[in-house]
Design a protein around this motif. Structure first.
Motif, PDB file in Angstrom:
ATOM      1  N   GLY A 180     -79.636 -17.901  12.553  1.00  0.00           N
ATOM      2  CA  GLY A 180     -79.416 -17.246  13.832  1.00  0.00           C
ATOM      3  C   GLY A 180     -77.983 -17.253  14.322  1.00  0.00           C
ATOM      4  N   TYR A 181     -77.059 -17.674  13.467  1.00  0.00           N
ATOM      5  CA  TYR A 181     -75.659 -17.726  13.884  1.00  0.00           C
ATOM      6  C   TYR A 181     -75.019 -16.337  13.862  1.00  0.00           C
ATOM      7  CZ  TYR A 181     -75.719 -22.823  13.636  1.00  0.00           C
ATOM      8  OH  TYR A 181     -75.988 -24.147  13.846  1.00  0.00           O
ATOM      9  N   SER A 182     -74.115 -16.119  14.799  1.00  0.00           N
ATOM     10  CA  SER A 182     -73.280 -14.920  14.824  1.00  0.00           C
ATOM     11  C   SER A 182     -71.949 -15.287  14.188  1.00  0.00           C
ATOM     12  CB  SER A 182     -73.082 -14.449  16.268  1.00  0.00           C
ATOM     13  OG  SER A 182     -72.117 -13.420  16.335  1.00  0.00           O
ATOM     14  N   LEU A 183     -71.628 -14.669  13.056  1.00  0.00           N
ATOM     15  CA  LEU A 183     -70.494 -15.100  12.250  1.00  0.00           C
ATOM     16  C   LEU A 183     -69.265 -14.224  12.474  1.00  0.00           C
ATOM     17  CD1 LEU A 183     -72.288 -15.751   8.841  1.00  0.00           C
ATOM     18  CD2 LEU A 183     -72.110 -17.247  10.845  1.00  0.00           C
ATOM     19  N   GLN A 184     -68.129 -14.883  12.564  1.00  0.00           N
ATOM     20  CA  GLN A 184     -66.839 -14.223  12.562  1.00  0.00           C
ATOM     21  C   GLN A 184     -65.975 -14.930  11.518  1.00  0.00           C
ATOM     22  OE1 GLN A 184     -67.663 -15.670  15.989  1.00  0.00           O
ATOM     23  NE2 GLN A 184     -69.142 -13.997  15.947  1.00  0.00           N
ATOM     24  N   PHE A 185     -64.913 -14.259  11.094  1.00  0.00           N
ATOM     25  CA  PHE A 185     -64.137 -14.804   9.990  1.00  0.00           C
ATOM     26  C   PHE A 185     -62.641 -14.753  10.270  1.00  0.00           C
ATOM     27  CE2 PHE A 185     -67.747 -15.208   7.294  1.00  0.00           C
ATOM     28  CZ  PHE A 185     -68.608 -14.200   7.698  1.00  0.00           C
ATOM     29  N   GLY A 186     -61.933 -15.754   9.747  1.00  0.00           N
ATOM     30  CA  GLY A 186     -60.483 -15.817   9.858  1.00  0.00           C
ATOM     31  C   GLY A 186     -59.889 -16.159   8.502  1.00  0.00           C
ATOM     32  N   ASP A 187     -58.664 -15.735   8.278  1.00  0.00           N
ATOM     33  CA  ASP A 187     -58.008 -15.993   7.002  1.00  0.00           C
ATOM     34  C   ASP A 187     -57.645 -17.464   6.834  1.00  0.00           C
ATOM     35  OD1 ASP A 187     -58.068 -13.366   6.039  1.00  0.00           O
ATOM     36  OD2 ASP A 187     -56.339 -12.842   7.270  1.00  0.00           O
TER      37      ASP A 187
ATOM     38  N   THR B 249     -58.198 -21.224   8.766  1.00  0.00           N
ATOM     39  CA  THR B 249     -58.947 -21.910   9.827  1.00  0.00           C
ATOM     40  C   THR B 249     -58.711 -23.414   9.781  1.00  0.00           C
ATOM     41  OG1 THR B 249     -60.891 -21.986   8.389  1.00  0.00           O
ATOM     42  CG2 THR B 249     -60.739 -20.134   9.910  1.00  0.00           C
ATOM     43  N   SER B 250     -57.523 -23.800   9.360  1.00  0.00           N
ATOM     44  CA  SER B 250     -57.250 -25.229   9.170  1.00  0.00           C
ATOM     45  C   SER B 250     -56.550 -25.880  10.342  1.00  0.00           C
ATOM     46  CB  SER B 250     -56.379 -25.425   7.925  1.00  0.00           C
ATOM     47  OG  SER B 250     -55.177 -24.703   8.037  1.00  0.00           O
ATOM     48  N   GLY B 251     -56.307 -25.156  11.398  1.00  0.00           N
ATOM     49  CA  GLY B 251     -55.706 -25.854  12.539  1.00  0.00           C
ATOM     50  C   GLY B 251     -54.667 -25.090  13.315  1.00  0.00           C
ATOM     51  N   PRO B 252     -53.373 -25.245  13.011  1.00  0.00           N
ATOM     52  CA  PRO B 252     -52.766 -26.060  11.956  1.00  0.00           C
ATOM     53  C   PRO B 252     -52.635 -27.533  12.327  1.00  0.00           C
ATOM     54  CG  PRO B 252     -51.067 -24.853  13.096  1.00  0.00           C
ATOM     55  CD  PRO B 252     -52.365 -24.450  13.726  1.00  0.00           C
TER      56      PRO B 252
ATOM     57  N   LEU C 235     -69.862 -18.505  15.655  1.00  0.00           N
ATOM     58  CA  LEU C 235     -69.322 -19.399  14.639  1.00  0.00           C
ATOM     59  C   LEU C 235     -68.193 -18.707  13.883  1.00  0.00           C
ATOM     60  CD1 LEU C 235     -69.498 -21.968  12.857  1.00  0.00           C
ATOM     61  CD2 LEU C 235     -71.373 -20.875  11.630  1.00  0.00           C
ATOM     62  N   LEU C 236     -67.007 -19.294  13.913  1.00  0.00           N
ATOM     63  CA  LEU C 236     -65.866 -18.791  13.152  1.00  0.00           C
ATOM     64  C   LEU C 236     -65.803 -19.518  11.820  1.00  0.00           C
ATOM     65  CD1 LEU C 236     -63.199 -17.149  12.915  1.00  0.00           C
ATOM     66  CD2 LEU C 236     -62.049 -19.161  13.858  1.00  0.00           C
ATOM     67  N   LEU C 237     -65.812 -18.748  10.748  1.00  0.00           N
ATOM     68  CA  LEU C 237     -65.739 -19.292   9.394  1.00  0.00           C
ATOM     69  C   LEU C 237     -64.490 -18.771   8.687  1.00  0.00           C
ATOM     70  CD1 LEU C 237     -69.432 -18.662   8.268  1.00  0.00           C
ATOM     71  CD2 LEU C 237     -68.446 -20.880   8.831  1.00  0.00           C
ATOM     72  N   ASN C 238     -64.107 -19.447   7.638  1.00  0.00           N
ATOM     73  CA  ASN C 238     -63.038 -18.961   6.795  1.00  0.00           C
ATOM     74  C   ASN C 238     -63.540 -17.810   5.928  1.00  0.00           C
ATOM     75  OD1 ASN C 238     -61.226 -19.130   4.166  1.00  0.00           O
ATOM     76  ND2 ASN C 238     -60.122 -20.158   5.819  1.00  0.00           N
ATOM     77  N   ARG C 239     -62.661 -16.864   5.651  1.00  0.00           N
ATOM     78  CA  ARG C 239     -63.067 -15.709   4.839  1.00  0.00           C
ATOM     79  C   ARG C 239     -63.491 -16.102   3.433  1.00  0.00           C
ATOM     80  NH1 ARG C 239     -62.233 -11.227   7.695  1.00  0.00           N
ATOM     81  NH2 ARG C 239     -60.470 -11.169   9.155  1.00  0.00           N
ATOM     82  N   SER C 240     -63.087 -17.278   2.996  1.00  0.00           N
ATOM     83  CA  SER C 240     -63.464 -17.726   1.656  1.00  0.00           C
ATOM     84  C   SER C 240     -64.887 -18.268   1.585  1.00  0.00           C
ATOM     85  CB  SER C 240     -62.488 -18.808   1.175  1.00  0.00           C
ATOM     86  OG  SER C 240     -62.589 -19.972   1.986  1.00  0.00           O
TER      87      SER C 240
END
Length: 646
Positions: free
Chosen positions: A606-613, A615-618, A588-593
């Motif tokens: 049980g999710y494996s989390l990753q983060f991006g600055d 994540t709106s598309g563009p 699961l990719l989430l926003n850093r916020s």
């Protein structure tokens, strides 16, 4: 007509003046027209066409031509797919301008070369060009200006335009691969032998061969007009020259010289198609997508599933909301990965069943609170259209194979032309762990560029949504045409166990990720929206739509809002081996916020989390404000995407 300088309303980053709106870019407002796309210069081209008196279709075609010329991760040999609302018929129609597999493109051909999927790059990755035919068809049937007028901005750019840093640096990064192909090397590596062989940012980038090709199209149109042909006949005469004349001959020759399969007959036999789109009703709103030669129906399936839940009460991006939407997307993608393909080649695809409300209820019942369905598998939509499942034995074999794939590790997070990850620590599955999977600058650069999108609307009522792609850098250019060939062959599979409807065959279209969107409310256009980003497209578009419908966001707020992405699906692009494409359950990719409490709740699920600055598309989108008789434009804050309205 007023002067363009008096008309421009530009999307800009104005963080201080927009605190009340809580967006980094202001929404666009227009009364007469709106033009939005992936490059500022291309948006200006669309605005210029509106200034000439063109309609939204004319403007969209001009933006398409401009973005292709600027190599915005697409070029003239790529593919175009569009939805168009015709205010005269009050109907949404679809443009299918996706190329087909050429002669000789069989599973055996690629398997004999050691591939499990067709290649990502080079002449063997190419399906026949679709964009020139799609542009000509849209313009001829629904536009109002000449091909000469619509191509004028692109031709001026082909004669020389200041190349932006993103494309210039992409060329430099890919110069080793580009240098393998003589015609690409001639066009892109303008400083051969120097430390930097690619153009510099701001350097005037000239494409003489492409300019000559576009001039041939215009010359053919003008000659036909002088001979007494109608406007539509003259535009299609130019199209015929591309696919059946001297341009086609040079494309085929150049492709085959470099080891490709495209023949003159392949080009002559291909044509763009006007077809009926698919649609479903979500809480009173008609949502339109293309047929299952795209992944578009997966968003419709997701909406049908999510209609069973009270999303608004969950709250935007709450743990419960993220979990529920993630599960719905995974179930839809499981069906996408097995049932979608070219309906012209396989008319038995169970589209009716897949989009039925009864099937959606059955799929929704699989969603468990607080637990990821890691083995989400294709369902059985056939009973919902009074048919029996023809692939049960294949599904049984597939289930065993997916559960025991050997020691192959999951592949890249998103298609390789869009992203790259780095990590030092990995868990026992070979996956990067939550805190170590970082999104690097190369990933962000490629994500920003991605496949482009085009949105246009006018006061007459024409609305256009386009998601063109193909022929991205590093592209193999076909002979002396300046036309970069598509890389869309890689979206086929070579084995029925993955998708019996999407096995490569000559004359067949691959199932692509490209997915323009449109929504009607009370029978009139409500939203037109599209996005770049491979397999993430319908994920981000789904959330954009829900942001507006369920959470009452403005079009700009919805475009910028933090989304999340699942990678529990088979990748459509990138890599020629099974390990490059396998799903990553629970990834699961989430926003850093994302708040710590939300992160903690999801990890406990049980999710494996990753983060991006970002994540709106563009996302690029147009909202038709019926209350005030105005047009709103939105463009997310994570790329070069840009709009102009009046």
């Amino acid at each position: 007509m007023k002067k363009l300088s008096a008309l421009i309303c530009i999307i800009a980053i104005l963080p201080f003046s927009l605190k009340a709106q809580r967006t980094q870019k202001p929404p666009l407002h227009g009364k007469h027209w709106m033009a939005i796309t992936g490059k500022p210069l291309a948006a200006t081209a669309g605005a210029g066409i509106f200034q000439k008196g063109g309609n939204a279709v004319d403007a969209a075609c001009a933006m398409l031509a401009a973005t292709c010329t600027m190599w915005d991760v697409l070029s003239w040999g790529g593919e175009t797919q569009a939805l168009i609302y015709n205010p005269h018929t009050k109907k949404v129609i679809a443009i299918n301008a996706l190329g087909v597999a050429p002669s000789g493109a069989t599973p055996e051909f690629f398997k004999n070369k050691g591939y499990n999927f067709p290649p990502e790059y080079g002449p063997l990755a190419a399906v026949t060009p679709g964009t020139p035919g799609g542009l000509c068809l849209m313009l001829a049937r629904y536009g109002s200006l000449s091909l000469e007028e619509v191509l004028a901005p692109a031709m001026e750019m082909a004669a020389g335009y200041p190349i932006e840093a993103q494309t210039a640096n992409s060329i430099e990064r890919n110069k080793k691969r580009i240098s393998q192909w003589p015609y690409s090397k001639k066009v892109f590596l303008v400083h051969q032998g120097e430390k930097r062989e690619a153009p510099e940012a701001g350097e005037i980038f000239v494409q003489k061969d492409l300019l000559a090709t576009l001039q041939k199209l215009v010359d053919t149109e003008q000659a036909a007009l002088k001979a007494g042909k109608s406007r539509e006949e003259a535009i299609m005469a130019a199209c015929d020259r591309f696919y059946k004349g001297d341009i086609a001959a040079e494309i085929a020759r150049g492709c085959q010289e470099q080891g490709g399969l495209i023949t003159k007959e392949d080009l002559a036999n291909w044509k763009p198609v006007i077809e009926e789109p698919l649609h479903i009703n979500y809480r009173g709103i008609e949502v339109y997508k293309l047929q299952p030669w795209t992944q578009g129906p997966s968003m419709l399936q997701s909406l049908n599933i999510l209609e069973q839940f009270d999303l608004k009460s969950m709250g935007y991006n709450s743990p419960e909301y993220i979990h529920t939407v993630y599960q719905a997307m995974n179930l839809a993608f499981a069906d996408r990965d097995f049932y979608y393909g070219d309906p012209a080649f396989s008319p038995t695809i169970p589209v009716k069943g897949l989009l039925s409300k009864g099937y959606a209820k059955e799929r929704a019942a699989l969603i468990q609170p607080g637990k990821n369905l890691a083995n989400a598998a294709p369902g059985n939509p056939y009973p919902y259209e009074d048919r029996q499942q023809p692939f049960q034995k294949l599904l049984d074999i597939r289930e065993q194979w997916v559960e025991n794939p050997g020691k192959d590790k999951p592949g890249s997070f998103v298609p390789k032309h869009d992203a790259t990850y780095h990590s030092e620590n990995k868990n026992e599955m070979g996956w990067a762990t939550t805190k170590d999977l970082a999104v690097d600058s190369l990933y962000m650069d490629r994500l920003w560029r991605g496949t482009t999108s085009i949105e246009a609307a006018d006061e007459e009522g024409w609305v256009v949504s386009v998601t063109p792609s193909g022929g991205w850098v590093p592209a193999c250019i076909a002979g002396n045409t300046g036309v970069g060939m598509s890389q869309r062959m890689q979206s086929f599979v070579l084995d029925s166990i993955l998708d019996p409807y999407n096995v490569v065959a000559p004359g067949k279209r691959p199932r692509v990720t490209l997915t323009p969107s449109m929504a009607l409310k009370d029978g009139l256009p409500y939203l037109s929206f599209a996005v770049q980003g491979g397999d993430t497209q319908d994920q981000n578009l789904l959330q954009f739509f829900l942001n507006m419908v369920e959470f009452n966001m403005t079009v700009q707020q919805a475009a910028e809002a933090a989304n999340f992405n699942s990678n529990q699906l088979w990748l459509s692009l990138g890599g020629t081996q099974v390990k490059d494409r396998q799903p990553r359950p629970g990834s699961l990719l989430l926003n850093r916020s994302t708040p710590d409490a939300t992160r903690s709740s999801l990890e406990k699920m049980g999710y494996s989390l990753q983060f991006g600055d970002r994540t709106s598309g563009p996302i690029n989108a147009i909202y038709l404000d019926r209350k005030h008789g105005s047009i709103w434009g939105g463009s997310s804050n994570n790329g070069e995407d840009y709009g102009i309205g009046w």
